[in-house]
Scaffold this motif. Structure first.
Motif, PDB file in Angstrom:
ATOM      1  N   CYS A  21      10.197 -71.592  12.216  1.00 14.90           N
ATOM      2  CA  CYS A  21      11.415 -71.704  12.989  1.00 14.90           C
ATOM      3  C   CYS A  21      12.069 -73.020  13.278  1.00 14.90           C
ATOM      4  O   CYS A  21      13.023 -73.034  13.928  1.00 14.90           O
ATOM      5  CB  CYS A  21      11.520 -70.552  14.249  1.00 14.90           C
ATOM      6  SG  CYS A  21      10.697 -71.295  15.470  1.00 14.90           S
ATOM      7  N   CYS A  63       8.466 -66.812  16.429  1.00 14.27           N
ATOM      8  CA  CYS A  63       7.579 -66.444  15.235  1.00 14.27           C
ATOM      9  C   CYS A  63       6.088 -66.149  15.688  1.00 14.27           C
ATOM     10  O   CYS A  63       5.180 -66.156  14.998  1.00 14.27           O
ATOM     11  CB  CYS A  63       7.642 -67.358  14.132  1.00 14.27           C
ATOM     12  SG  CYS A  63       8.471 -68.868  14.429  1.00 14.27           S
ATOM     13  N   PHE A 115       9.065 -60.622  13.704  1.00 13.46           N
ATOM     14  CA  PHE A 115       9.589 -61.682  13.171  1.00 13.46           C
ATOM     15  C   PHE A 115      10.340 -61.079  11.878  1.00 13.46           C
ATOM     16  O   PHE A 115       9.727 -60.667  10.905  1.00 13.46           O
ATOM     17  CB  PHE A 115       8.732 -62.765  12.612  1.00 13.46           C
ATOM     18  CG  PHE A 115       9.391 -64.122  11.873  1.00 13.46           C
ATOM     19  CD1 PHE A 115       9.818 -65.058  12.749  1.00 13.46           C
ATOM     20  CD2 PHE A 115       9.362 -64.172  10.561  1.00 13.46           C
ATOM     21  CE1 PHE A 115      10.495 -66.241  12.033  1.00 13.46           C
ATOM     22  CE2 PHE A 115      10.227 -65.019   9.952  1.00 13.46           C
ATOM     23  CZ  PHE A 115      10.694 -66.025  10.627  1.00 13.46           C
TER      24      PHE A 115
END
Lengths: 121, 1206
Positions: free
Chosen positions: A23, A40, B137
């Protein structure tokens, strides 16, 4: 302003800044260890895992973005960080996530985009 | 190996070995198993840490019955739980599999063991339950192609803001933090983001809707320059800003690249990249190891201890071992067989891996240097060297093209029009020609050769290399051989491998050293010139005087690349290499060296001289050796580079002597009589140029002295003077500290000599006593620093300077002068005291009054010897008239200074005589006189006077100057001490010192003391002025009551001051100036005035009005209560006085003065010694020997920060 969670903003002078390969958020390695990656963590599981932090983050990045309002910011959209926590992000991160993460992303049907701007479309 | 392997450090490696080297490992695993029961009982819950790994695995294997032990049971269950879940969830979920692996690994590392069961349960729920916690995620938006993310008009704009280069990141950080801080305030920042790119220094970009929002955000941030404009970034350039790709070196790191190591033992060493890790964070490099084959003995041979200690000792050792390929046999010979283990082709030694003789290591990208590596041929050949002939190295051969790659840019930089190049890649490969012009990366060449002759061809610069052929005359443009020229003898480009190389190795014979030199062709260019422009080789320079062997010195008259031509003092020319030079003579040595020419004039470096006989060569003196040989230089002489050597005695000056002033010995007619001073006539020690010819004298006898440092970072350290350089207080002494075996250089002014009885005294200047002066080496030493202005006068006699008269103390006098309202007696001269220093003129106004002042003295107090004592001032001169000579000498700068001080003193003494001439020193308390200075009285250290230093004697003996008009002008009181000033030594003071004690053996007390008392304001050590800039300490009215003084109260010596100034005078002012003991003092409520119970001490109140004292003697009790406002601390006044520190970080400490306070300044810093037993002050009236044990630290305390003890 967005109400997205804020990541820990590292101290200005801090060394050991690392950027998440997935990320691109920038944190100190200590923060990665204590709270993991705010975006994440679920997939990278960096918390309390120094080896994992070494594998999934890098100190090799370029450009720092202070992402204040990810939801509305074009910069965030361009960087594909619009849904992430507010915080410091790297414009470019060198390296790719480990293969197992790539495989995991793949299995979830998520396209992995390396942060090193190596593939642009 | 197994017992050396540290089980704590590297679990992964262990796993590896488990597979490969089963036998050894198994035995190792068993061992802890056997020990286990014992260990368990010792262990508590907190210290389990890393052993757990072994425990768990054991249990799994052995089903240890002990498993119900708390900690282990817990872990075991944990693991079991895992296993169960694994079965349920199956292996097909990749992610979970990894998660599990991770989890296990973490546990294996022990961190899992720190968690509570709840935590673990929650984690498991988080991880496997999916339902709660953690956002999944999703990688949103990663599907959208980048081009669809291009900014639109609806997006906020980017604004470019100028910032201070180097602070971009910081400012972006600040913006982030600022926006978070202000988020919920009334004025939140409305910027959306801000970013910075490393490749765009000096600017940041802020995403906002308007520039106003940007400037609002940037307001108040340091380093942001909104005034330089906030520029809108065009919408089509926005994406580009984020797409900038730094041309970063990290991308270029490919196996084979040359890099340099940044840190540690191998800093600067060349290394070759072997591999690059996946994320580009680390690179595997190999380089030539530096194994210390002569390790320090204390490590002991081999064994565990060495293993632990070795890495640190290696890094600590200042001299790093030389580069050397790893040699198994050698290493085990030194370190023992156990330290090196062999794994296939790899040796492991001290946790480093060695392969093929090289060390191989993974190193972080940021600890290697990627740019400007510029490997030299030597370094690279080290890599190509095959360490072991029977080991065939497939990559042992170094591909020079890699260097070429790295130094491509450099190569381009050295191409110049006119260079002969050849093309080594591309279509035109093989063509050679001459560079016509260079435009960026493109060259235009005129081709040479059969078919292309004369054609102009454009080529990329990277595809050409310089071409040389044997016979070319070349010059090296860069590298360590830069500047060398020579004839090419061979060019290594014949074989096929080098065809594509950018650089060929060219070997040429140097014009200078006639040796073969091999360099890369890129560093060469054709040149017709011969020679070398540099005059510096290593640390040696042209015309340096160097020592070749104990008997031979020489002057470098020609430098070559790595050798010199030297002309020795025997006029021989020698070719010498730097290592043959044992020592370069310091330039100063030469400057200090003294020689005299044929006419006995002094010769100095830089003088133009001529040989009297022989060839009558002229030249400028370069060096003088042993006062006998002079090396001269004359450009017109071709031989030996113009340098020649001759005997100093055979030289004559080209300039007539005297006019030039470079003679200290010869007097021009009508010269100032002061120059008749025998000392200066000695010739050796004087010269009119300040500092240029300070007499060399005998060895400074300060050397070897025990000293204590009184100032600076080394304050308090004790050491021995090893060497001195320079004179006076600013001279530097090298002191070997008793602690730490360290030698420091320190100004002499910061040193005090430690006397055997524990006291200290300055090594230079005031207070430096007899012992010092008597033995003082360079007699002239004080001059340069002390009396810089006086340099042309008779005052420069060694007598004076050597004398280090207490007058030196006068350095502090500016303080005096300024603070004492001198107006009364001597006129305004006093206020101007410092001026004379500055002006240095002969007839400064300040001086004039001084010459008049004697009368008042004579009239008022001149008759009372006691008074003389008290007036520790120029009085003596005026009064006794015996000393004035030097001072009064109108031609003497120092005289001026002295005179300048006088008026002040006179004022002072006038006060004395008015009020209390009768009483001893007459307690001329300035406060009393309305002056407002508190401390003069305290300045009169009677103890010190009583020890007349011969130092002073130097001063009086300057009657050598007798013929000065001043004497007549000081008519008074000469008669008092006729005999005390030995005119008997009008000779050179150099030799007179030893006599001083004798002179003093019959001192007339009055004279000696009065003279001595003179703190010679005039002789200011200029360097000391700043000291007086210190703030005076004014104790608060209730200082007595502070807690830290509580148990010192009975010993404090206080003085009643200021009672007369209150309105109406407090208790009629009759207690003014009396000294007193404190009997009791305690704080009362704030709205009452603080009082203390004191007992007056009439006998020891030196400054009290005698009449008052007499009156008070009638009083029944000397004890009374007194307002603390009027009780003032009495600063300690003489060496060995005890005192209590009133303020500062060490307040409350009891100290003993270890330095004689030598000026009237209240702010003077004096060296004190903390008394270890600080509680036992007694009022026995003997301040000097107050209770308390010496032996504490020496430090420096401002005088008025202290209060003396009874």
């Amino acid at each position: 302003m967005s109400d997205a969670a804020s990541a820990i903003i590292p101290p200005t002078k801090s060394r050991n800044l690392r950027a998440c390969l997935l990320c691109s958020i920038i944190q100190t390695s200590a923060d990665f260890r204590s709270i993991g990656c705010p975006n994440c963590e679920e997939i990278l599981q960096l918390k309390d895992n120094p080896d994992r932090i070494l594998a999934c983050t890098t100190s090799y990045f370029d450009g720092m973005i202070a992402l204040i309002d990810p939801e509305t910011s074009w910069v965030a959209r361009w960087q594909r960080t619009a849904k992430y926590a507010r915080g410091m992000y790297a414009a470019r991160v060198k390296g790719r996530v480990p293969e197992d993460v790539e495989a995991e992303l793949d299995s979830r049907g998520i396209k992995y985009r390396p942060r090193d701007q190596s593939d642009q479309d | 190996m197994s017992d050396i392997e540290d089980p704590h450090s590297s679990p992964p490696r262990r796993k590896l070995y488990d597979d490969s080297e089963d036998e050894e490992e198994e035995s190792e695993v068993e061992e802890p198993g056997k020990k286990k029961p014992k260990r368990r009982h010792k262990r508590d819950a907190l210290s389990r840490f890393l052993d757990i790994e072994a425990e768990v695995s054991d249990e799994e294997e052995e089903e240890d019955p002990d498993s119900d032990f708390g900690v282990d049971g817990f872990i075991t269950k944990e693991t079991d739980a895992h296993d169960g879940e694994d079965d349920d969830e199956g292996e097909f979920d990749d992610g979970r599999h990894h998660a599990r692996v991770d989890k296990q690994r973490r546990q294996a590392e022990g961190s899992g063991g720190e968690k509570s069961a709840e935590e673990i349960a929650r984690e498991l729920a988080d991880r496997y339950g999916r339902a709660g916690g953690g956002r999944r995620f999703t990688g949103e938006m990663s599907e959208i192609p980048q081009r669809l993310l291009m900014p639109s008009v609806h997006d906020a704009s980017l604004w470019q803001v100028r910032v201070k280069p180097g602070r971009e990141r910081e400012i972006v950080f600040s913006l982030m933090r600022k926006s978070l801080d202000l988020e919920y305030t009334a004025k939140p920042l409305s910027i959306l983001s801000a970013f910075q790119r490393d490749s765009l220094p000096g600017m940041i970009y802020v995403e906002a809707r308007s520039s106003q929002q940007v400037s609002q955000a940037c307001a108040g941030l340091v380093g942001v320059y909104p005034s330089r404009g906030i520029h809108l970034v065009p919408i089509d350039e926005m994406a580009l800003l984020l797409l900038i790709k730094k041309v970063d070196a990290g991308d270029k790191v490919v196996p084979g690249t040359w890099v340099r190591l940044k840190r540690g033992k191998y800093a600067g060493d060349l290394a070759q990249v072997v591999d690059v890790t996946e994320n580009g964070d680390e690179v595997g490099v190999r380089f030539v190891p530096r194994v210390d084959l002569n390790p320090r003995e204390d490590d002991g041979p081999g064994g565990r201890k060495r293993k632990k200690g070795a890495p640190t000792t290696n890094s600590n050792s200042s001299a790093r071992p030389p580069q050397r390929l790893f040699n198994y046999e050698e290493v085990i010979k030194v370190y023992g067989r156990n330290t090196v283990s062999k794994r296939g082709p790899v040796f492991v030694f001290l946790s480093d891996t060695y392969k093929d003789g090289f060390i191989e290591k993974d190193i972080k990208l940021n600890s290697i240097i990627l740019e400007d590596v510029n490997p030299t041929l030597d370094e690279i050949t080290m890599f190509s060297r095959n360490p072991d002939s029977n080991l065939s190295l497939e990559d042992g051969m170094v591909d020079l093209s890699i260097i070429a790659e790295a130094s491509r840019k450099a190569a381009l930089a050295v191409l110049q029009p006119g260079d002969h190049i050849e093309v080594f890649q591309g279509e035109q490969s093989g063509v050679h020609g001459i560079v016509q012009e260079i435009q960026g990366e493109t060259l235009t060449i005129t081709a040479l050769g059969v078919d292309l002759e004369g054609q102009k061809i454009d080529l990329p610069a990277r595809s050409v290399r310089k071409r040389f052929k044997p016979g070319d005359h070349v010059k090296v443009m860069q590298g360590k051989n830069a500047g060398e020229t020579g004839l090419v003898v061979s060019v290594s480009d014949s074989n096929a491998a080098s065809e594509r190389r950018e650089n060929t190795v060219v070997t040429f014979i140097s014009d200078m050293s006639m040796q073969e030199v091999s360099v890369f062709s890129k560093d060469l260019r054709e040149a017709a010139e011969v020679g070398n422009t540099t005059n510096v080789v290593g640390e040696y320079e042209l015309h340096d005087l160097v020592q070749l062997d104990p008997q031979t010195v020489g002057v470098i008259y020609k430098t070559q690349l790595d050798s010199f031509l030297i002309l020795t003092q025997h006029s021989q020319s020698r070719l010498v290499r730097p290592h043959q030079i044992s020592l370069r003579k310091d330039k100063k040595d030469s400057l200090r060296a003294i020689a005299t020419d044929r006419d006995s004039h002094e010769i100095r470096v830089g003088d133009m001289m001529k040989e009297f006989d022989g060839e009558q060569r002229k030249g400028r003196v370069l060096h003088i050796h042993q006062s006998h040989y002079a090396f001269l230089h004359n450009r017109d002489i071709a031989e030996n580079g113009g340098v020649f050597v001759t005997r100093a005695r055979s030289l004559v000056s080209i300039n007539p002597k005297g006019a030039l002033g470079s003679t200290g010995s010869k007097l021009p007619p009508g010269a100032d009589l002061t120059k008749m001073n025998p000392a200066s006539a000695g010739g050796a020690s004087t010269g009119s140029l300040v500092g240029s010819t300070i007499g060399r004298g005998p060895r400074d006898h300060l050397i070897g002295a025990h000293v204590v440092v009184i100032k600076g970072p080394h304050k308090g350290y004790v050491g021995i003077v090893k060497d001195t350089n320079g004179v006076g207080l600013t001279g530097v002494a090298r002191v070997e500290l008793n602690t730490g075996n360290k030698v420091i250089s320190i100004e002499k002014g910061k040193l005090h000599r430690k006397l055997p009885d524990g006291r200290t005294e300055p090594v230079e200047g005031p207070g430096a006593t007899w012992g010092r002066n008597n033995s003082m080496g360079p007699p002239s030493s004080n001059r340069a620093s002390g009396w810089g202005n006086n340099n042309n006068s008779g005052s420069r006699t060694p007598g004076w300077s050597g004398g280090r008269t207490p007058g030196g103390a006068g350095g502090r006098t500016p303080g005096w002068g300024n603070r004492t309202p001198f107006g009364a007696g001597g006129g305004g001269g006093g206020g101007r005291t410092p001026n004379p220093y500055a002006s240095g003129g002969n007839h400064t106004p300040a001086w004039a009054p001084s010459s008049k002042t004697p009368n008042p003295y004579a009239a008022n107090g001149g008759h009372t010897p006691a008074w003389n004592v008290g007036s520790k001032t120029p009085n003596p001169y005026a009064n006794g008239g015996r000393t004035p000579n030097p001072y009064a000498n109108p031609s003497s700068g120092s005289g001026t200074s002295w005179g300048g001080a006088t008026p002040g003193q006179s004022a002072w003494s006038t006060d004395n005589s008015n009020d209390r001439a009768a009483a001893g020193w007459g307690s001329p308390t300035p406060a009393d006189a309305g002056n407002g200075i508190g401390g003069w009285d305290a300045e009169i250290p009677s103890g010190t006077w009583s020890a007349p230093t011969p130092a002073f004697a130097a001063t009086p003996s300057s009657p050598g100057f007798a013929p000065t008009p001043a004497i007549p002008s000081t008519p008074a009181g000469l008669g008092t001490t006729p005999g005390s000033y030995p005119n008997s030594n009008p000779n050179s003071y150099l030799y007179a010192y030893s006599n001083y004690p004798t002179d003093y053996s019959a001192p007339t007390p009055a004279s000696a003391q009065s003279v001595y008392a003179a703190p010679t304001p005039g002789m200011g050590r200029r360097g000391e002025y700043d000291i007086d800039m210190r703030d005076e300490f004014h104790p608060p009215p209730t200082w007595l009551l502070s807690a830290h003084l509580l148990h010192h109260l009975p010993s404090l010596r206080i003085r009643i001051l200021g009672t007369k100034h209150s309105n109406p005078p407090y208790l009629d002012g009759k207690y003014e100036s009396l000294d007193a003991h404190i009997l009791a003092a305690s704080r009362v409520a704030d709205n009452f005035e603080q009082t203390a119970l004191i007992r007056l001490d009439l006998d020891k109140s030196p400054f009290a009005n005698p009449a008052t004292v007499d009156a008070l003697k009638q009083e029944p009790s000397l004890e009374r209560s007194f307002l603390t406002t009027y009780l003032h601390p009495v600063p300690p006044s003489s060496q060995d006085d005890s005192a209590i520190v009133l303020t500062g970080p060490r307040k409350g400490e009891k100290v003993k003065l270890r330095q004689r306070p030598d000026s009237g300044s209240q702010t003077e810093l004096v060296v004190v010694e903390t008394m270890l037993d600080s509680g036992g002050g007694s009022a026995d009236g003997d301040g000097a020997d107050g209770a308390g044990k010496a032996g504490g630290a020496f430090w420096e305390c401002q005088k008025d920060w202290m209060c003396a003890c009874w």
